[in-house]
Design a protein around this motif. Structure first.
Motif, PDB file in Angstrom:
ATOM      1  N   ASP A 128      14.035  35.064  43.787  1.00  0.00           N
ATOM      2  CA  ASP A 128      15.512  35.173  44.269  1.00  0.00           C
ATOM      3  C   ASP A 128      16.573  34.798  43.324  1.00  0.00           C
ATOM      4  OD1 ASP A 128      14.745  36.286  46.586  1.00  0.00           O
ATOM      5  OD2 ASP A 128      14.831  34.458  47.827  1.00  0.00           O
ATOM      6  N   GLU A 129      16.132  33.693  42.622  1.00  0.00           N
ATOM      7  CA  GLU A 129      17.160  33.106  41.514  1.00  0.00           C
ATOM      8  C   GLU A 129      17.230  33.770  40.315  1.00  0.00           C
ATOM      9  OE1 GLU A 129      17.521  29.314  38.374  1.00  0.00           O
ATOM     10  OE2 GLU A 129      15.734  29.235  39.931  1.00  0.00           O
ATOM     11  N   GLU A 130      16.283  34.758  39.885  1.00  0.00           N
ATOM     12  CA  GLU A 130      16.441  35.703  38.960  1.00  0.00           C
ATOM     13  C   GLU A 130      17.152  36.850  39.471  1.00  0.00           C
ATOM     14  OE1 GLU A 130      12.324  35.049  36.472  1.00  0.00           O
ATOM     15  OE2 GLU A 130      12.236  36.058  38.223  1.00  0.00           O
ATOM     16  N   VAL A 131      17.157  37.400  40.668  1.00  0.00           N
ATOM     17  CA  VAL A 131      17.861  38.475  41.325  1.00  0.00           C
ATOM     18  C   VAL A 131      19.249  38.026  41.219  1.00  0.00           C
ATOM     19  CG1 VAL A 131      18.129  39.959  43.295  1.00  0.00           C
ATOM     20  CG2 VAL A 131      15.743  39.182  42.425  1.00  0.00           C
ATOM     21  N   PHE A 132      19.522  37.032  41.892  1.00  0.00           N
ATOM     22  CA  PHE A 132      20.881  36.263  41.823  1.00  0.00           C
ATOM     23  C   PHE A 132      21.687  36.426  40.674  1.00  0.00           C
ATOM     24  CE2 PHE A 132      19.606  34.027  45.891  1.00  0.00           C
ATOM     25  CZ  PHE A 132      19.578  35.116  46.801  1.00  0.00           C
ATOM     26  N   GLN A 133      20.768  36.058  39.645  1.00  0.00           N
ATOM     27  CA  GLN A 133      21.557  35.963  38.169  1.00  0.00           C
ATOM     28  C   GLN A 133      21.913  37.291  37.583  1.00  0.00           C
ATOM     29  OE1 GLN A 133      22.265  33.319  35.984  1.00  0.00           O
ATOM     30  NE2 GLN A 133      21.487  31.646  37.714  1.00  0.00           N
ATOM     31  N   LEU A 134      21.420  38.324  38.246  1.00  0.00           N
ATOM     32  CA  LEU A 134      21.918  39.621  37.899  1.00  0.00           C
ATOM     33  C   LEU A 134      23.332  39.973  37.981  1.00  0.00           C
ATOM     34  CD1 LEU A 134      18.880  41.771  39.519  1.00  0.00           C
ATOM     35  CD2 LEU A 134      19.281  41.387  37.069  1.00  0.00           C
ATOM     36  N   ILE A 135      24.050  39.253  38.696  1.00  0.00           N
ATOM     37  CA  ILE A 135      25.396  39.464  38.778  1.00  0.00           C
ATOM     38  C   ILE A 135      26.133  39.210  37.502  1.00  0.00           C
ATOM     39  CG2 ILE A 135      25.468  39.330  41.240  1.00  0.00           C
ATOM     40  CD1 ILE A 135      26.901  36.558  40.968  1.00  0.00           C
ATOM     41  N   PHE A 136      25.613  38.225  36.672  1.00  0.00           N
ATOM     42  CA  PHE A 136      26.290  37.862  35.426  1.00  0.00           C
ATOM     43  C   PHE A 136      25.824  38.716  34.319  1.00  0.00           C
ATOM     44  CE2 PHE A 136      25.436  33.731  37.443  1.00  0.00           C
ATOM     45  CZ  PHE A 136      26.852  33.345  37.757  1.00  0.00           C
ATOM     46  N   ALA A 137      25.139  39.879  34.649  1.00  0.00           N
ATOM     47  CA  ALA A 137      24.682  41.002  33.447  1.00  0.00           C
ATOM     48  C   ALA A 137      26.035  41.695  33.301  1.00  0.00           C
ATOM     49  CB  ALA A 137      23.695  41.862  34.125  1.00  0.00           C
ATOM     50  N   PRO A 138      26.295  42.104  31.952  1.00  0.00           N
ATOM     51  CA  PRO A 138      27.640  42.933  31.599  1.00  0.00           C
ATOM     52  C   PRO A 138      27.715  43.991  32.524  1.00  0.00           C
ATOM     53  CG  PRO A 138      26.441  41.887  29.751  1.00  0.00           C
ATOM     54  CD  PRO A 138      25.686  41.659  30.668  1.00  0.00           C
ATOM     55  N   GLY A 139      29.034  44.539  33.039  1.00  0.00           N
ATOM     56  CA  GLY A 139      29.297  45.615  33.675  1.00  0.00           C
ATOM     57  C   GLY A 139      28.647  45.785  35.046  1.00  0.00           C
ATOM     58  N   PHE A 140      27.937  44.694  35.384  1.00  0.00           N
ATOM     59  CA  PHE A 140      27.426  44.685  36.992  1.00  0.00           C
ATOM     60  C   PHE A 140      28.342  44.247  38.005  1.00  0.00           C
ATOM     61  CE2 PHE A 140      24.933  43.295  40.466  1.00  0.00           C
ATOM     62  CZ  PHE A 140      23.650  44.253  40.370  1.00  0.00           C
ATOM     63  N   SER A 141      28.580  45.231  39.167  1.00  0.00           N
ATOM     64  CA  SER A 141      29.329  44.892  40.133  1.00  0.00           C
ATOM     65  C   SER A 141      28.884  45.752  41.183  1.00  0.00           C
ATOM     66  CB  SER A 141      30.934  45.488  39.676  1.00  0.00           C
ATOM     67  OG  SER A 141      31.803  45.263  41.034  1.00  0.00           O
ATOM     68  N   THR A 142      28.987  44.943  42.520  1.00  0.00           N
ATOM     69  CA  THR A 142      28.538  45.501  43.717  1.00  0.00           C
ATOM     70  C   THR A 142      29.735  46.008  44.487  1.00  0.00           C
ATOM     71  OG1 THR A 142      28.405  43.323  44.811  1.00  0.00           O
ATOM     72  CG2 THR A 142      26.351  44.182  43.930  1.00  0.00           C
ATOM     73  N   ALA A 143      30.930  46.114  43.988  1.00  0.00           N
ATOM     74  CA  ALA A 143      32.178  46.413  44.902  1.00  0.00           C
ATOM     75  C   ALA A 143      32.065  48.038  44.887  1.00  0.00           C
ATOM     76  CB  ALA A 143      33.308  45.793  44.134  1.00  0.00           C
ATOM     77  N   LYS A 144      32.447  48.235  46.177  1.00  0.00           N
ATOM     78  CA  LYS A 144      32.507  49.755  46.321  1.00  0.00           C
ATOM     79  C   LYS A 144      33.763  50.270  45.766  1.00  0.00           C
ATOM     80  CE  LYS A 144      29.662  49.214  50.762  1.00  0.00           C
ATOM     81  NZ  LYS A 144      29.740  49.213  52.231  1.00  0.00           N
ATOM     82  N   GLU A 145      34.940  49.804  45.606  1.00  0.00           N
ATOM     83  CA  GLU A 145      35.861  50.301  44.958  1.00  0.00           C
ATOM     84  C   GLU A 145      36.474  49.447  44.149  1.00  0.00           C
ATOM     85  OE1 GLU A 145      38.968  49.506  48.566  1.00  0.00           O
ATOM     86  OE2 GLU A 145      38.265  51.586  48.271  1.00  0.00           O
ATOM     87  N   VAL A 146      37.211  49.915  43.121  1.00  0.00           N
ATOM     88  CA  VAL A 146      38.090  49.195  42.196  1.00  0.00           C
ATOM     89  C   VAL A 146      39.298  48.406  42.737  1.00  0.00           C
ATOM     90  CG1 VAL A 146      38.940  48.804  39.982  1.00  0.00           C
ATOM     91  CG2 VAL A 146      36.772  49.911  40.232  1.00  0.00           C
ATOM     92  N   THR A 147      39.724  47.312  42.725  1.00  0.00           N
ATOM     93  CA  THR A 147      40.804  46.741  43.193  1.00  0.00           C
ATOM     94  C   THR A 147      41.507  45.924  42.188  1.00  0.00           C
ATOM     95  OG1 THR A 147      39.884  44.669  44.137  1.00  0.00           O
ATOM     96  CG2 THR A 147      40.034  46.841  45.668  1.00  0.00           C
ATOM     97  N   ASP A 148      42.710  45.120  42.388  1.00  0.00           N
ATOM     98  CA  ASP A 148      43.138  44.380  41.315  1.00  0.00           C
ATOM     99  C   ASP A 148      42.456  43.014  41.420  1.00  0.00           C
ATOM    100  OD1 ASP A 148      44.296  43.521  43.904  1.00  0.00           O
ATOM    101  OD2 ASP A 148      46.442  43.461  43.323  1.00  0.00           O
ATOM    102  N   VAL A 149      41.635  42.809  42.511  1.00  0.00           N
ATOM    103  CA  VAL A 149      40.868  41.676  42.343  1.00  0.00           C
ATOM    104  C   VAL A 149      39.482  41.629  41.920  1.00  0.00           C
ATOM    105  CG1 VAL A 149      39.717  39.829  44.108  1.00  0.00           C
ATOM    106  CG2 VAL A 149      41.977  40.956  44.708  1.00  0.00           C
ATOM    107  N   SER A 150      38.908  42.587  41.979  1.00  0.00           N
ATOM    108  CA  SER A 150      37.540  42.823  41.355  1.00  0.00           C
ATOM    109  C   SER A 150      36.986  44.228  41.469  1.00  0.00           C
ATOM    110  CB  SER A 150      36.529  41.939  42.052  1.00  0.00           C
ATOM    111  OG  SER A 150      36.240  42.442  43.414  1.00  0.00           O
TER     112      SER A 150
END
Length: 694
Positions: free
Chosen positions: A472-494
């Motif tokens: 789980d720790e390794e999977v959670f660290q994936l969010i720090f990969a360049p260009g990685f985002s789970t957001a469904k749409e682009v906003t001025d927040v993320s």
């Protein structure tokens, strides 16, 4: 003295006042506003206006004047506060901050923003109270630092007062020392015609072209607002009598007016003698010192520690251990203890509480939650925990991004939370505490948590090499990969996939690391572990060949003697070691850094298990020398950037030891292999087991 010498003092004071203003506005309950908070907001605006006028910062002065008038109506109950009005006040505060920055940079403030906020504030006055804000500023007194009085007085020094009105300045319950100072300052603001009174009430008749408000603003940088009262008097009356009958003081009869100043001063000084030490202690409780001066002291103490280590090394090498040398060693032990105490005391000067960081987040949370349509309660813990000033300045931006990320991706919308049985209002907690020689900063939310399957799917979509066997720790660290985002749409927040990789890189550049704990449906906890300071390092001294290196002690987990049965040769030239059912990459320091005369047989070396960027490695060294505190010297400033090396230090014998960068060494090892430089000699591969671990 040039008035510009006091600019920095004003800028620092104004920064603090703006920060206090924002904090009080954020804490203000619009349904039941606290009068003390309203007064504090008003005083902050009044102080800034007075200082801006003194220095000729016209745009800042006018902006603050209009805001000050509105705040005066609010504190008198004539303006009913609402959330949108508080938002406008916060916007005005932001524009005032921008104007302050412009003056600091010797530039003109943005005229368009100035006109827009002035028009907005004027419109509020018309809509809410039906008046234009073009009258004189309300008479009120600010409360500010004594340091700023010098700038205001020096500004008035630059102009000779023209013939003007006569003012009676009454100083109430002001101690002798402060009263003398205040009278001297009044002499700079105009012509003192007469003065008399005692410690309870001391009156000065002043002829000045400055307004009562301006004089009051200057005086209140030294004393409290309730300790001064200014009234206008007619010129003929002021010149003919010392104290007008309307405000006469029984202790100072008019016929004796010219003589009393000396007597009351002496009597006041004598009567206040017992109280003076207490007042002096309060005044000396804090001073403003340039960071450069503090850094210079820290560097000198660092050199002292190095010199002490060299002396200690010399004494320990003496062969003659007679009584005389024994006394010398005792003296050296005392010097070492005192030097360590001095070092810790000096280092504490740079330490500032985390409150300086946390204080900006109520505004960040309020604004971000408003944009996202979420209800958020912010809780801060451990605000008194101290961290090095340089780290405080560098941690603010990464922490801001983590907070915004929790609000956007973590906490659910109010309706969603209510549907699943959670309170509509989400909870975000910022905490800081000491943990060993480090500081632990946590960003916790009670949101949806991280979805392991969704992260893995997104990683595969982005072409990352992942597997279901990852922890789980390794999977959670994936969010720090360049260009990685789970957001469904682009906003001025993320949603753009930028930022989190920079957050991790910035934290690692400070010698820290980021850890993530999350449970689906319950929330996420992002942990930042940082060293308390970058100037001093607890290290493990190691020997490789004839060279001595330093491993940061925070990265060292354990050390062990490798055995042949625990080492495996992987595909290519990779070698791993099995440590309690975990296979760790082996990094032979002598191979990576080309150190001659080192032990090449792994079973005769020592494997030091270290951790960097969430991964663990086994580093082969010849010898463990011991643990010691070292003074960190920047290698780039004195030489150049060296791969695998983070900094350097000077040992007790005067030699230079390099401080190793764990992840940098691993990258250097991989680079050498890719470049065709074998890190592990092929002739030694047969020594290890041929089968790869399963």
């Amino acid at each position: 003295m040039d008035i510009a010498d006091f600019f920095d003092t004003f800028f620092e004071e104004a920064e603090e006042l703006l920060s206090d203003m924002e904090q009080h506005l954020l804490e203000l309950d619009v349904d039941d506003p606290d009068s003390e908070q309203l007064n504090a907001i008003f005083r902050a605006a009044h102080s800034i206006k007075g200082g801006a006028g003194t220095f000729g910062f016209v745009v800042l002065q006018k902006t603050t004047h209009i805001l000050e008038n509105l705040l005066d109506y609010a504190r008198k109950g004539e303006l009913t506060l609402r959330a949108d009005l508080v938002d406008t006040f916060l916007e005005a505060k932001d524009i005032m901050h921008e104007q302050l920055d412009a003056y600091r940079s010797e530039e003109e403030p943005n005229q368009e923003a100035f006109e827009r906020i002035c028009q907005t504030l004027q419109q509020i006055a018309l809509d809410e109270i039906g008046e234009q804000l073009d009258g004189p500023p309300p008479a009120a007194a600010p409360k500010a630092s004594p340091a700023t009085i010098e700038s205001n007085v020096e500004a008035n020094n630059s102009e000779e007062p023209d013939a003007g009105g006569h003012l009676l300045v009454a100083l109430l319950n002001v101690e002798d020392k402060d009263r003398i100072l205040l009278v001297e300052e009044l002499e700079q603001l105009g012509e003192v015609l007469s003065q008399s009174g005692d410690a309870k009430r001391y009156e000065v008749v002043l002829k000045s072209s400055d307004s009562a408000d301006d004089i009051e603003a200057v005086m209140c940088f030294i004393i409290e607002p309730e300790q001064i009262a200014i009234t206008a008097v007619e010129g003929k009356v002021a010149e003919s009598v010392t104290t007008p009958p309307a405000v006469s003081a029984p202790a100072a009869p008019a016929p004796k007016a010219p003589a009393p100043p000396a007597a009351p001063k002496g009597q006041s000084a004598a009567s206040a003698a017992k109280e003076k030490p207490k007042k002096a202690a309060a005044e000396s409780s804090s001073i403003r010192v340039s960071v450069d001066k503090v850094d210079q002291i820290i560097n000198l103490v660092g050199e002292l520690i190095i010199t002490q280590s060299m002396l200690d090394q010399t004494v320990s090498d003496l062969e003659d251990q007679s009584v005389g040398n024994s006394s010398l060693q005792n003296g050296m032990s005392l010097l070492q203890r005192n030097a360590r105490d001095l070092q810790e005391a000096v280092m504490s000067i740079r330490m500032i509480p985390m409150e300086f960081v946390f204080s900006r987040f109520p505004r960040v949370v309020r604004d971000t939650a408003g944009k996202l349509g979420k209800e958020i309660e912010l809780v801060t813990e451990g605000k008194s925990t101290e961290l090095d000033k340089s780290l405080v300045e560098r941690i603010t931006d990464p922490l801001t991004h983590l907070v915004r990320n929790s609000l956007d991706h973590g906490v659910e919308m109010p309706d969603v939370r209510e549907a699943i049985g959670k309170p509509r209002m989400g909870k975000l907690t910022l905490s800081a505490r000491h943990q060993g020689g480090n500081i632990l900063i946590e960003v916790r939310d009670d949101g949806a948590g991280m979805d392991r399957d969704r992260l893995l799917a997104k990683a595969r979509e982005n072409g990352l090499n992942v597997s279901e066997t990852m922890s789980d720790e390794e999977v959670f660290q994936l969010i720090f990969a360049p260009g990685f985002s789970t957001a469904k749409e682009v906003t001025d927040v993320s949603g753009r996939g930028v930022g989190m990789d920079v957050v991790k890189r910035n934290i690692q550049s400070m010698g820290g690391r980021v850890e993530i704990q999350s449970k689906l449906g319950e929330g996420t906890n992002t942990r930042i572990v940082l060293p308390l300071t970058l100037a001093i390092l607890d290290g493990m001294s190691i020997k490789v060949g004839g060279e001595t290196f330093i491993l940061p002690l925070s990265t060292v987990l354990e050390s062990l003697q490798p055995s042949k049965d625990d080492m495996y040769a992987m595909a290519g030239d990779d070698v791993v070691i099995k440590v309690r059912d975990e296979y760790l990459p082996v990094i032979a320091i002598h191979e990576v850094l080309d150190v001659a005369s080192a032990i090449t047989d792994p079973t005769k070396s020592i494997a030091v298990i270290v951790q960097g960027e969430g991964r663990r490695y086994a580093m082969l060294v010849d010898e463990l020398i011991g643990q010691q505190q070292v003074v960190v010297k920047n290698l780039e400033d004195n030489y150049r950037k060296v791969p695998g090396i983070s900094a350097a230090t000077i040992l007790g014998d005067g030699s230079v030891a390099l401080i190793l960068d764990i992840t940098g060494l691993h990258r250097l090892s991989r680079y050498k292999k890719e470049a065709g430089k074998k890190v592990v000699n092929n002739q030694n591969l047969s020594f290890f087991k041929e089968a790869e671990p399963s």
